[in-house]
Scaffold this active site. Sequence first.
Site, PDB file in Angstrom:
ATOM      1  N   HIS A 100      -4.648  -6.351   8.432  1.00  0.00           N
ATOM      2  CA  HIS A 100      -3.430  -6.514   7.623  1.00  0.00           C
ATOM      3  C   HIS A 100      -3.057  -5.206   6.943  1.00  0.00           C
ATOM      4  CE1 HIS A 100      -0.613  -8.390   4.751  1.00  0.00           C
ATOM      5  NE2 HIS A 100      -1.174  -7.582   3.866  1.00  0.00           N
ATOM      6  N   GLU A 101      -4.041  -4.534   6.352  1.00  0.00           N
ATOM      7  CA  GLU A 101      -3.758  -3.258   5.698  1.00  0.00           C
ATOM      8  C   GLU A 101      -3.309  -2.211   6.717  1.00  0.00           C
ATOM      9  OE1 GLU A 101      -3.406  -3.217   2.628  1.00  0.00           O
ATOM     10  OE2 GLU A 101      -4.329  -5.170   2.306  1.00  0.00           O
ATOM     11  N   HIS A 104       0.315  -2.393   7.230  1.00  0.00           N
ATOM     12  CA  HIS A 104       1.120  -1.627   6.272  1.00  0.00           C
ATOM     13  C   HIS A 104       1.194  -0.155   6.681  1.00  0.00           C
ATOM     14  CE1 HIS A 104       1.836  -4.833   3.510  1.00  0.00           C
ATOM     15  NE2 HIS A 104       0.568  -4.997   3.182  1.00  0.00           N
ATOM     16  N   HIS A 108       4.564   1.969   7.559  1.00  0.00           N
ATOM     17  CA  HIS A 108       4.884   3.266   6.968  1.00  0.00           C
ATOM     18  C   HIS A 108       5.185   4.301   8.042  1.00  0.00           C
ATOM     19  CE1 HIS A 108       3.540   6.894   4.348  1.00  0.00           C
ATOM     20  NE2 HIS A 108       4.830   6.693   4.239  1.00  0.00           N
TER      21      HIS A 108
END
Length: 226
Positions: A100-101, A104, A108
């Site tokens: 999940h991270e 991100h 980005h």
Amino acid sequence: MTGFYYASYGLVIIGALISIIASWNVKRTYKKYSSYGNLRGIRAEQVAQAILSSAGIYDVRIERVLGSLTDHYSPREKVLRLSDSVYGSTSVAAIGVAAHECGHAIQHAKGYVPLAFRSAVIPVVNIGSTLSWPVILLGLIFGWTGLIDVGIILFSLVVLFQFITLPVEFNASGRALSILRERNILYGQELDASRKVLIAAALTYVAALVSSILQLLRLVLLRRRR
């Protein structure tokens, strides 16, 4: 006015209960599936590194951070931080969180607009979060309705931020699950378990938004009563 004031606290209590239940649910779900190791025996930070590399991202560091479920990605620093309960773990829960991270980080790298907008408004939101209640209280103490209005507007920025956060978080989870499936990192029930963990985590953001909306509604109702 006094009876209405105390009755309006019902909105705050409802919001608090929703947040407490959501927080309890994510901790319970993570704990349940943190005992399920993946068949490949791969660790969460290894999964994160593999996902970043496959996405062509080589300038993001992976670091360990203290705490449990304190995982986050910092776009400004280009650092992906995994908590003690995730880093080094082979559980399907930890792998889901790490992926999940990574979602991100991929957002980005690809210029995902909601993430960029959320990052841009953080300074303004921090001001709103810090000043909203002091301004509202001063307005109530001195009877300055204009000051109360300013405080409500500042608090509205917090609600707006939480609203923007929802698509960012759901999109990151969607990316994570797709990658875990397409790269055969997790299989069958392993993937289902990770999905349940990520859904539980996403619901905490929904709960935070609902709680803030109820608080904002209470403030607006109190302002109209005045």
